[in-house]
Design a protein around this motif. Sequence first.
Motif, PDB file in Angstrom:
ATOM      1  N   ILE A 165      25.969  85.061  35.924  1.00 34.82           N
ATOM      2  CA  ILE A 165      25.478  85.582  37.201  1.00 34.82           C
ATOM      3  C   ILE A 165      24.156  86.319  37.039  1.00 34.82           C
ATOM      4  O   ILE A 165      23.362  86.404  37.980  1.00 34.82           O
ATOM      5  CB  ILE A 165      26.551  86.488  37.845  1.00 34.82           C
ATOM      6  CG1 ILE A 165      26.242  86.727  39.323  1.00 34.82           C
ATOM      7  CG2 ILE A 165      26.688  87.805  37.080  1.00 34.82           C
ATOM      8  CD1 ILE A 165      27.379  87.422  40.060  1.00 34.82           C
ATOM      9  N   SER A 166      23.883  86.839  35.834  1.00 36.77           N
ATOM     10  CA  SER A 166      22.629  87.559  35.609  1.00 36.77           C
ATOM     11  C   SER A 166      21.418  86.644  35.722  1.00 36.77           C
ATOM     12  O   SER A 166      20.302  87.108  35.963  1.00 36.77           O
ATOM     13  CB  SER A 166      22.646  88.230  34.231  1.00 36.77           C
ATOM     14  OG  SER A 166      22.689  87.263  33.193  1.00 36.77           O
ATOM     15  N   SER A 167      21.607  85.327  35.555  1.00 39.21           N
ATOM     16  CA  SER A 167      20.475  84.402  35.648  1.00 39.21           C
ATOM     17  C   SER A 167      20.133  84.043  37.085  1.00 39.21           C
ATOM     18  O   SER A 167      19.209  83.266  37.327  1.00 39.21           O
ATOM     19  CB  SER A 167      20.767  83.122  34.856  1.00 39.21           C
ATOM     20  OG  SER A 167      21.805  82.373  35.456  1.00 39.21           O
ATOM     21  N   ASP A 168      20.854  84.615  38.064  1.00 38.48           N
ATOM     22  CA  ASP A 168      20.511  84.365  39.462  1.00 38.48           C
ATOM     23  C   ASP A 168      19.117  84.873  39.800  1.00 38.48           C
ATOM     24  O   ASP A 168      18.485  84.395  40.749  1.00 38.48           O
ATOM     25  CB  ASP A 168      21.533  85.031  40.393  1.00 38.48           C
ATOM     26  CG  ASP A 168      22.835  84.241  40.480  1.00 38.48           C
ATOM     27  OD1 ASP A 168      22.842  83.068  40.070  1.00 38.48           O
ATOM     28  OD2 ASP A 168      23.837  84.805  40.944  1.00 38.48           O
ATOM     29  N   SER A 169      18.616  85.843  39.033  1.00 34.03           N
ATOM     30  CA  SER A 169      17.275  86.377  39.275  1.00 34.03           C
ATOM     31  C   SER A 169      16.204  85.608  38.515  1.00 34.03           C
ATOM     32  O   SER A 169      15.008  85.916  38.632  1.00 34.03           O
ATOM     33  CB  SER A 169      17.220  87.857  38.868  1.00 34.03           C
ATOM     34  OG  SER A 169      17.521  88.011  37.488  1.00 34.03           O
TER      35      SER A 169
ATOM     36  N   LYS B   4      29.984  76.238  40.471  1.00 40.02           N
ATOM     37  CA  LYS B   4      29.772  75.467  41.692  1.00 40.02           C
ATOM     38  C   LYS B   4      30.244  74.042  41.441  1.00 40.02           C
ATOM     39  O   LYS B   4      29.906  73.443  40.414  1.00 40.02           O
ATOM     40  CB  LYS B   4      28.289  75.474  42.063  1.00 40.02           C
ATOM     41  CG  LYS B   4      27.992  74.872  43.439  1.00 40.02           C
ATOM     42  CD  LYS B   4      26.525  74.983  43.766  1.00 40.02           C
ATOM     43  CE  LYS B   4      26.241  74.484  45.183  1.00 40.02           C
ATOM     44  NZ  LYS B   4      26.840  75.339  46.206  1.00 40.02           N
TER      45      LYS B   4
ATOM     46  N   TRP C  52      27.292  79.169  35.154  1.00 39.72           N
ATOM     47  CA  TRP C  52      26.152  79.945  34.654  1.00 39.72           C
ATOM     48  C   TRP C  52      26.455  81.431  34.742  1.00 39.72           C
ATOM     49  O   TRP C  52      27.294  81.867  35.525  1.00 39.72           O
ATOM     50  CB  TRP C  52      24.876  79.598  35.418  1.00 39.72           C
ATOM     51  CG  TRP C  52      24.853  80.044  36.864  1.00 39.72           C
ATOM     52  CD1 TRP C  52      24.343  81.208  37.362  1.00 39.72           C
ATOM     53  CD2 TRP C  52      25.358  79.315  37.999  1.00 39.72           C
ATOM     54  NE1 TRP C  52      24.498  81.257  38.725  1.00 39.72           N
ATOM     55  CE2 TRP C  52      25.115  80.104  39.149  1.00 39.72           C
ATOM     56  CE3 TRP C  52      25.996  78.073  38.149  1.00 39.72           C
ATOM     57  CZ2 TRP C  52      25.502  79.701  40.424  1.00 39.72           C
ATOM     58  CZ3 TRP C  52      26.368  77.681  39.418  1.00 39.72           C
ATOM     59  CH2 TRP C  52      26.114  78.479  40.542  1.00 39.72           C
TER      60      TRP C  52
ATOM     61  N   ARG D 282      19.163  74.495  38.017  1.00 41.00           N
ATOM     62  CA  ARG D 282      20.467  74.288  38.659  1.00 41.00           C
ATOM     63  C   ARG D 282      20.306  73.431  39.911  1.00 41.00           C
ATOM     64  O   ARG D 282      21.125  72.530  40.171  1.00 41.00           O
ATOM     65  CB  ARG D 282      21.096  75.641  39.030  1.00 41.00           C
ATOM     66  CG  ARG D 282      21.499  76.473  37.845  1.00 41.00           C
ATOM     67  CD  ARG D 282      22.543  77.507  38.225  1.00 41.00           C
ATOM     68  NE  ARG D 282      22.121  78.393  39.286  1.00 41.00           N
ATOM     69  CZ  ARG D 282      21.545  79.573  39.095  1.00 41.00           C
ATOM     70  NH1 ARG D 282      21.279  80.003  37.869  1.00 41.00           N
ATOM     71  NH2 ARG D 282      21.217  80.344  40.126  1.00 41.00           N
TER      72      ARG D 282
ATOM     73  N   ASN E 221      29.313  82.499  37.358  1.00 42.57           N
ATOM     74  CA  ASN E 221      29.390  81.748  38.608  1.00 42.57           C
ATOM     75  C   ASN E 221      29.721  80.288  38.322  1.00 42.57           C
ATOM     76  O   ASN E 221      29.439  79.772  37.229  1.00 42.57           O
ATOM     77  CB  ASN E 221      28.051  81.805  39.352  1.00 42.57           C
ATOM     78  CG  ASN E 221      27.964  82.994  40.275  1.00 42.57           C
ATOM     79  OD1 ASN E 221      28.980  83.578  40.643  1.00 42.57           O
ATOM     80  ND2 ASN E 221      26.759  83.378  40.654  1.00 42.57           N
TER      81      ASN E 221
ATOM     82  N   THR F  25      10.610  85.119  35.985  1.00 46.91           N
ATOM     83  CA  THR F  25      11.386  85.453  37.168  1.00 46.91           C
ATOM     84  C   THR F  25      10.525  85.471  38.419  1.00 46.91           C
ATOM     85  O   THR F  25      10.909  84.992  39.479  1.00 46.91           O
ATOM     86  CB  THR F  25      12.069  86.827  36.986  1.00 46.91           C
ATOM     87  OG1 THR F  25      12.919  86.753  35.847  1.00 46.91           O
ATOM     88  CG2 THR F  25      12.893  87.198  38.196  1.00 46.91           C
TER      89      THR F  25
ATOM     90  N   CYS G 269      15.744  79.163  35.948  1.00 43.85           N
ATOM     91  CA  CYS G 269      17.146  78.747  35.842  1.00 43.85           C
ATOM     92  C   CYS G 269      17.672  78.285  37.194  1.00 43.85           C
ATOM     93  O   CYS G 269      18.410  77.293  37.274  1.00 43.85           O
ATOM     94  CB  CYS G 269      17.985  79.888  35.286  1.00 43.85           C
ATOM     95  SG  CYS G 269      19.588  79.367  34.625  1.00 43.85           S
ATOM     96  N   ARG G 270      17.281  78.985  38.251  1.00 51.24           N
ATOM     97  CA  ARG G 270      17.694  78.546  39.598  1.00 51.24           C
ATOM     98  C   ARG G 270      17.151  77.159  39.895  1.00 51.24           C
ATOM     99  O   ARG G 270      17.831  76.317  40.475  1.00 51.24           O
ATOM    100  CB  ARG G 270      17.201  79.541  40.659  1.00 51.24           C
ATOM    101  CG  ARG G 270      17.873  80.893  40.622  1.00 51.24           C
ATOM    102  CD  ARG G 270      17.684  81.623  41.952  1.00 51.24           C
ATOM    103  NE  ARG G 270      16.305  81.669  42.391  1.00 51.24           N
ATOM    104  CZ  ARG G 270      15.447  82.629  42.079  1.00 51.24           C
ATOM    105  NH1 ARG G 270      15.842  83.640  41.300  1.00 51.24           N
ATOM    106  NH2 ARG G 270      14.213  82.614  42.532  1.00 51.24           N
TER     107      ARG G 270
END
Length: 320
Positions: free
Chosen positions: A279-283, A164, A277, A291, A162, A87, A287-288
């Motif tokens: 939403i917990s993987s936004d951190s 997109k 994905w 994407r 989430n 992270t 993973c970001r």
Amino acid sequence: MNLSRVDLNLFVVFEAIYTLGSITAAGRKLNLSQPAVSHALARLRTLFDDPLFERSSRGMEPTPLARALILDVRNALERMEGTLHRTVHFDPSTTRRRFTVAMGDPFDSLLLPLLMERIGPVAPGIEVATLYSDRRRVEPALLEGSLDLAVDLLLPMPPAINLKPILSEPMIVMARRGHPDVRGKIDLDTYLGQEHIQVSSRRRGLSAEDMALRRCGLTRHVRLRCEHYGAACRIVSRTNMLMTMPFSFASMANESVQNQLLPVPFPVPHLELFLYWNISSDSDAACRWLREQILLTMAEVQGHSAQSTESTESAETTSS
């Protein structure tokens, strides 16, 4: 035992005492005073109703229960440390990571060659595993973490997931070269007078083009229903059946058979694809990053599709 009431730092102390065999040495490693380590050990003893460590001439000896706990504790701490490292400290050139992505035919054939071409040189340790997932399983798999990402049509999802939009694709009609009724252009009467192939992973149900025809009070004759666009393109090249499909998929699958690609002679919505994905993987920086690479890749596909569609429509206008 309610995990929310447990101080997870106690297990860091437990692992340090187990490894070093000393309360004093564990305190030095963790930058804690000896009384603080002793207090943490006392809380662990109360939690497990076991002494966990007993003094001996060789230091703090673990009890049978402590020996039974240590492997699970170390695994849990290592996973947490790895998560924090990914992270905060993500470098695509050095990170080793495996991502699992749900997508079906022909999304993988469209996306994966360009995606791996993009990330291969800059992220040699990043692995991507794709699989087909029943749409009913996408939501729980994303929530439980067995899937990192999913690419699919618009699906109902809870707020914890989430999404997109990544592709808006026009539809085209495919016919074989030398088709006796389709020679560089097609009108609605000709379209409705032919036999058709419908590609779907479902056993039954209308396609987008069938629903568009229904809205006009029209129907077509679907002679064959199959699951894969590649097979359908080859069938088109050997028969007089037509197929209606997204333009980019048609262009990709048509390279080896060179069928005619023509504008659909009635209004039909674009194919819309979405990336999903948890939403917990936004951190999660890794993973970001993946994407972002998928979004860049699909933007490239979208650009090629727009240029090629203009060329197809221009050729249709000229032949008319």
